[in-house]
Design an enzyme around this catalytic site. Structure first.
Site, PDB file in Angstrom:
ATOM      1  N   ASN A   2      15.556   6.496   3.840  1.00  0.00           N
ATOM      2  CA  ASN A   2      14.158   6.155   4.065  1.00  0.00           C
ATOM      3  C   ASN A   2      13.507   7.301   4.844  1.00  0.00           C
ATOM      4  O   ASN A   2      14.030   7.724   5.867  1.00  0.00           O
ATOM      5  CB  ASN A   2      14.075   4.847   4.855  1.00  0.00           C
ATOM      6  CG  ASN A   2      12.679   4.300   4.948  1.00  0.00           C
ATOM      7  OD1 ASN A   2      11.701   5.045   4.878  1.00  0.00           O
ATOM      8  ND2 ASN A   2      12.574   3.006   5.110  1.00  0.00           N
ATOM      9  N   GLN A  87       8.655  -5.886  -1.179  1.00  0.00           N
ATOM     10  CA  GLN A  87       7.211  -6.062  -1.280  1.00  0.00           C
ATOM     11  C   GLN A  87       6.865  -5.866  -2.753  1.00  0.00           C
ATOM     12  O   GLN A  87       6.819  -4.739  -3.241  1.00  0.00           O
ATOM     13  CB  GLN A  87       6.485  -5.071  -0.377  1.00  0.00           C
ATOM     14  CG  GLN A  87       6.795  -5.309   1.091  1.00  0.00           C
ATOM     15  CD  GLN A  87       6.524  -4.092   1.932  1.00  0.00           C
ATOM     16  OE1 GLN A  87       7.118  -3.046   1.718  1.00  0.00           O
ATOM     17  NE2 GLN A  87       5.617  -4.234   2.892  1.00  0.00           N
ATOM     18  N   GLY A  93       1.887  -5.468   0.007  1.00  0.00           N
ATOM     19  CA  GLY A  93       2.128  -4.342   0.893  1.00  0.00           C
ATOM     20  C   GLY A  93       2.950  -3.223   0.284  1.00  0.00           C
ATOM     21  O   GLY A  93       3.310  -2.265   0.963  1.00  0.00           O
ATOM     22  N   HIS A 100      11.633  -1.570  -4.864  1.00  0.00           N
ATOM     23  CA  HIS A 100      12.617  -1.091  -3.894  1.00  0.00           C
ATOM     24  C   HIS A 100      12.832  -2.192  -2.865  1.00  0.00           C
ATOM     25  O   HIS A 100      11.937  -2.959  -2.579  1.00  0.00           O
ATOM     26  CB  HIS A 100      12.180   0.220  -3.227  1.00  0.00           C
ATOM     27  CG  HIS A 100      10.871   0.147  -2.528  1.00  0.00           C
ATOM     28  ND1 HIS A 100       9.658   0.164  -3.192  1.00  0.00           N
ATOM     29  CD2 HIS A 100      10.570   0.028  -1.218  1.00  0.00           C
ATOM     30  CE1 HIS A 100       8.669   0.070  -2.306  1.00  0.00           C
ATOM     31  NE2 HIS A 100       9.203  -0.017  -1.100  1.00  0.00           N
ATOM     32  N   HIS A 102      14.062  -3.062   1.015  1.00  0.00           N
ATOM     33  CA  HIS A 102      14.324  -2.561   2.361  1.00  0.00           C
ATOM     34  C   HIS A 102      15.502  -3.325   2.950  1.00  0.00           C
ATOM     35  O   HIS A 102      15.536  -4.560   2.874  1.00  0.00           O
ATOM     36  CB  HIS A 102      13.125  -2.806   3.286  1.00  0.00           C
ATOM     37  CG  HIS A 102      11.904  -2.053   2.911  1.00  0.00           C
ATOM     38  ND1 HIS A 102      11.540  -0.878   3.529  1.00  0.00           N
ATOM     39  CD2 HIS A 102      10.941  -2.309   1.988  1.00  0.00           C
ATOM     40  CE1 HIS A 102      10.410  -0.438   3.013  1.00  0.00           C
ATOM     41  NE2 HIS A 102      10.026  -1.286   2.070  1.00  0.00           N
TER      42      HIS A 102
END
Length: 190
Positions: A2, A87, A93, A100, A102
């Site tokens: 990230n 998201q 968001g 993807h 998180h």
């Protein structure tokens, strides 16, 4: 990895095939995505969660430079938690135009709580904005902020209300199953 981690160990899991929405992935791709999420959680737990040695009274924090010191992954997993977030779409968001997930390790004693979600949607977590700045020099408009509902304003629903909603959802799921079957038959020439 990230570009802008919110916590140490914050990583993104990205499917091989880039698609805008989770529903664009095939069932096999969804399975692969979430099996990878589980595997990465285990790896991160072995590196970032702490363990206390009852006999010595010492605490060890694993980091990327040290080998895991757990007798099992389940022992590591007991020493922390994870936020796993997806998201799905701009209004949720999503700042990068592809699916993807998180994975954010949360060590014991971390008191941020749900504030992590505001950070994820804010500039702190805006990986896509940084990419837009570098590549296009113009960002898409920001999504609406995640509305945080005060606990005191949330009402407990009755079993009757929840059962009615469950029946509605079950009926719609049956409808969707029929629509997907019809679509599959059309695609296969039946």
């Amino acid at each position: 990895m990230n570009h802008k981690p919110l916590q140490p160990g914050h990583v993104l899991i990205i499917p091989f095939r880039l698609v805008p929405r989770l529903t664009d992935l095939t069932p096999n791709e969804v399975t692969d995505l979430f099996l990878t999420v589980q595997k990465v959680q285990k790896m991160l737990a072995s590196l970032y969660f702490t363990t206390s040695s009852p006999s010595s009274g010492t605490t060890t924090t694993n980091s990327t430079s040290s080998a895991p010191n757990y007798s099992s992954i389940s022992q590591a997993l007991e020493n922390g938690s994870f936020n796993v977030a997806l998201q799905d779409g701009i209004d949720a968001g999503q700042t990068v135009p592809h699916v993807h997930v998180h994975i954010i390790p949360r060590v014991k004693g971390n008191e941020e709580g749900d504030g992590i979600y505001q950070r994820l949607q804010s500039e702190d977590g805006n990986v896509g904005g940084a990419q837009w700045d570098l590549e296009v020099r113009r960002r898409p408009p920001a999504s609406k902020p995640f509305v945080q509902v005060e606990e005191s304003s949330r009402q407990v629903r009755s079993d009757e209300v929840m059962n009615e909603e469950a029946r509605l959802y079950a009926a719609r799921m049956r409808d969707l199953d029929g629509e997907e079957e019809s679509e599959s038959q059309r695609q296969n020439g039946f």
